[in-house]
Design a protein around this motif. Sequence first.
Motif, mmCIF file in Angstrom:
data_model
loop_
_atom_site.group_PDB
_atom_site.id
_atom_site.type_symbol
_atom_site.label_atom_id
_atom_site.label_comp_id
_atom_site.label_asym_id
_atom_site.label_seq_id
_atom_site.Cartn_x
_atom_site.Cartn_y
_atom_site.Cartn_z
ATOM 1 N N ASN A 1 0.818 -1.214 0.000
ATOM 2 C CA ASN A 1 0.000 0.000 0.000
ATOM 3 C C ASN A 1 0.848 1.258 0.000
ATOM 4 N N LYS A 2 1.923 1.259 0.796
ATOM 5 C CA LYS A 2 2.715 2.472 0.978
ATOM 6 C C LYS A 2 3.620 2.769 -0.206
ATOM 7 N N TYR A 3 4.332 1.762 -0.705
ATOM 8 C CA TYR A 3 5.375 1.995 -1.704
ATOM 9 C C TYR A 3 4.918 1.726 -3.137
ATOM 10 N N ILE A 4 3.752 1.094 -3.329
ATOM 11 C CA ILE A 4 3.332 0.780 -4.693
ATOM 12 C C ILE A 4 1.952 1.382 -4.988
ATOM 13 N N LEU A 5 0.903 0.936 -4.272
ATOM 14 C CA LEU A 5 -0.458 1.334 -4.623
ATOM 15 C C LEU A 5 -0.731 2.805 -4.358
ATOM 16 N N ASP A 6 -0.086 3.389 -3.328
ATOM 17 C CA ASP A 6 -0.294 4.809 -3.063
ATOM 18 C C ASP A 6 0.295 5.689 -4.155
ATOM 19 N N LYS A 7 1.252 5.165 -4.920
ATOM 20 C CA LYS A 7 1.894 5.946 -5.986
ATOM 21 C C LYS A 7 1.226 5.747 -7.347
ATOM 22 N N VAL A 8 0.217 4.873 -7.420
ATOM 23 C CA VAL A 8 -0.425 4.587 -8.697
ATOM 24 C C VAL A 8 -1.288 5.776 -9.111
ATOM 25 N N VAL A 9 -1.173 6.150 -10.381
ATOM 26 C CA VAL A 9 -1.981 7.221 -10.962
ATOM 27 C C VAL A 9 -2.872 6.591 -12.022
ATOM 28 N N GLU A 10 -4.183 6.769 -11.882
ATOM 29 C CA GLU A 10 -5.108 6.171 -12.830
ATOM 30 C C GLU A 10 -4.938 6.797 -14.212
ATOM 31 N N GLY A 11 -4.861 5.945 -15.222
ATOM 32 C CA GLY A 11 -4.673 6.407 -16.588
ATOM 33 C C GLY A 11 -3.241 6.408 -17.060
ATOM 34 N N SER A 12 -2.286 6.233 -16.124
ATOM 35 C CA SER A 12 -0.868 6.228 -16.502
ATOM 36 C C SER A 12 -0.357 4.828 -16.826
ATOM 37 N N PHE A 13 -1.179 3.819 -16.738
ATOM 38 C CA PHE A 13 -0.762 2.453 -17.013
ATOM 39 C C PHE A 13 -1.938 1.707 -17.637
ATOM 40 N N ILE A 14 -1.627 0.507 -18.112
ATOM 41 C CA ILE A 14 -2.646 -0.339 -18.732
ATOM 42 C C ILE A 14 -3.025 -1.426 -17.736
ATOM 43 N N LYS A 15 -4.289 -1.427 -17.348
ATOM 44 C CA LYS A 15 -4.752 -2.397 -16.346
ATOM 45 C C LYS A 15 -4.596 -3.832 -16.862
ATOM 46 N N GLU A 16 -4.743 -4.045 -18.138
ATOM 47 C CA GLU A 16 -4.632 -5.385 -18.706
ATOM 48 C C GLU A 16 -3.227 -5.949 -18.540
ATOM 49 N N SER A 17 -2.194 -5.080 -18.538
ATOM 50 C CA SER A 17 -0.810 -5.544 -18.343
ATOM 51 C C SER A 17 -0.616 -6.099 -16.944
ATOM 52 N N VAL A 18 -1.225 -5.448 -15.948
ATOM 53 C CA VAL A 18 -1.141 -5.954 -14.573
ATOM 54 C C VAL A 18 -1.836 -7.298 -14.476
ATOM 55 N N ASP A 19 -2.999 -7.420 -15.113
ATOM 56 C CA ASP A 19 -3.717 -8.692 -15.084
ATOM 57 C C ASP A 19 -2.915 -9.794 -15.774
ATOM 58 N N GLU A 20 -2.257 -9.457 -16.894
ATOM 59 C CA GLU A 20 -1.463 -10.463 -17.594
ATOM 60 C C GLU A 20 -0.283 -10.930 -16.752
ATOM 61 N N LEU A 21 0.374 -10.007 -16.027
ATOM 62 C CA LEU A 21 1.479 -10.387 -15.149
ATOM 63 C C LEU A 21 1.012 -11.351 -14.075
ATOM 64 N N CYS A 22 -0.070 -11.004 -13.391
ATOM 65 C CA CYS A 22 -0.573 -11.854 -12.299
ATOM 66 C C CYS A 22 -1.113 -13.175 -12.853
ATOM 67 N N TRP A 23 -1.746 -13.152 -14.034
ATOM 68 C CA TRP A 23 -2.236 -14.391 -14.643
ATOM 69 C C TRP A 23 -1.080 -15.313 -14.997
ATOM 70 N N THR A 24 0.014 -14.763 -15.508
ATOM 71 C CA THR A 24 1.178 -15.581 -15.851
ATOM 72 C C THR A 24 1.720 -16.288 -14.623
ATOM 73 N N LEU A 25 1.759 -15.586 -13.472
ATOM 74 C CA LEU A 25 2.286 -16.195 -12.243
ATOM 75 C C LEU A 25 1.351 -17.281 -11.715
#
Length: 618
Positions: A73-97
């Motif tokens: 929460n502190k070092y990753i999610l609090d720094k996330v800015v909506e629209g600056s990344f592709i949500k599908e890329s995060v899903d693909e990373l977690c799906w691969t794992l």
Amino acid sequence: MDLRSELLKSIWYGFTALDLEKSGKVSKSQLKVLSHNLCTVLSIPHDPVALEEHFRDDDDGPVSSQGYMPYLNKYILDKVVEGSFIKESVDELCWTLTAKKNYQTDKNSSTVLPERDAFQLWCLFNFLSEDKYPLVMVPDEVEYLLKKVCMAMSIEFNCVELEDFFSQDSVQQSGITVWVFLEMMNSGKITKGIEKSIISMAIEEAYREIVGDVLKEGYLWKKGQLRRNWKERWFTLRPSSLCYYTGEDRKDCQGNIALDGNCCVEVLQDRDGKRCMFCLKTLSKTYEMSASDTRQRQEWTTAIQTAIRLHVEGKKSLHKDLKMKRREQREQRERRRQSKEEELQRLRALQEERERKLVELELLKEAQKQAQALLQQDEQRRRQQHEQLQQALEVQLKEAEEARVSMQAEMVLKEEEAEKQRKRIKELEEMQKRLEEALQQEIKARLDEEAFRYAQAGLLAEEEDKMKALMNLQEEQEEYILKTQREKQELKQEMEVKSQALEEAQRQLEEVRANRHRVDQDVVAAQRKLRLASTNVKHWNVQMNRLMRPIGPGEKRPSLGSSFSAFQIPTQRDPGLRLRKRSDSEGQDEESKENVDRAGCDLEKRHSHASNGDMDIP
């Protein structure tokens, strides 16, 4: 459901995939790799030292999900800015794992879904799953998703084959996991006899509609703004925008129309050789479009109006809103179901109570029958006792008749005694009347005393008023004394004289009280002497009655010099002597009583004068 919750669902699968031993903990080296990859796909800078600093107080062992969450929460999610990344890329990373560990399928099977389709179903599952871990999807949401897929394939959803699966207690209570859902999709129960390409297109359409927030897609004819010519474009409608491309591959975007509350849709008349026309008006431009038929035009206008409404209401996703509504409906159904169960339980309780009361009623009826039998026995026993008593009474009546004859004689004697008693009663009634008169006098005296008390209370109130006036005068006197010192001295002298006079009066009062005390002692001594004298008088009267004897006819008066022994005491049977003795004794008693009363009255008068201070001091 916000962006953080969506990201956490995907990251949760990635974290659990790294937990090979299923102990709930992951090593720090694996978390470093996961954190670095998350920062990369989320387009935020990665700090490799932050993880070590965050867990430097811990040992070198693995880290649990609860321990990793504060860092995430502190070092990753609090720094996330909506629209600056592709949500599908995060899903693909977690799906691969997570797919490497959990999604094991037979590659040679003809019913196995392609990797892309499985990934999109996994994303759909995460979107529609409940907001609690481990992530599960309720049967209603599974049915909703399957209906969407079947609708995209233009087939009717048949849930008969899945009824056994949905009716399981574990599914109804805990829900369905994503791996069970994918296994069910790979089983071919729903997609049996359908080509894989059609299934993929249906899953893609459902994915874009639900996860990608695409309200509608399709070809429309659009009129240009400059050349005013008509071109066919692929339109994609989302809650905040309407984009159009050259083709349905969506690679070349020709424009993006922002939707807000100022936009509106209007249906136009056919012209320029085009039919089924409508326009989208914004503050700056008006876009004219043409659909293939009236049905498509109605669907597009309704979808655009829905997008505008969502934007006005501040909602970013239609399906998120629909999901929340379905959840509320499920909660309402659950509450209604619980209320129905409570009502059924209450009805069962009432039925049990009714049955219990019926049993009690039967017992009461049985007890009533027993009581009636006992009452009959008691009635028979009472009749026997009554007959016995009646026989005994007849015997007693005979004895009473015999006793009545003997009692009549006694009644004559009793009547004589009753006559005497009546006379005595009359005397007592007269005495009672005198006592009542005395009581009335006493009541009157008490009433007078009460009136005197009320008058005394009035006098006391008047005295209190006078006292208040006296106090006022005293205050005026004190003021006057402060003004005139000379008069004060004179008043002091007068007060001393008055105090001396008061002391003299007090001394005289003390002497009077001492004299009164002595008089009281004298009165007590006189009363004592009077009682002693009364006793002596009574004694001598008795002696005189014994010595005195009346002289009968033919007897000689004894000479004065005769001896005392010659005196003959008459017998008690002489009636004349008895009458004389009674009259003499009554006369002497009355005389002694008058003397005693006269002496008592004199003493009381002396005592009253002494108590009032009017008695002469000897």
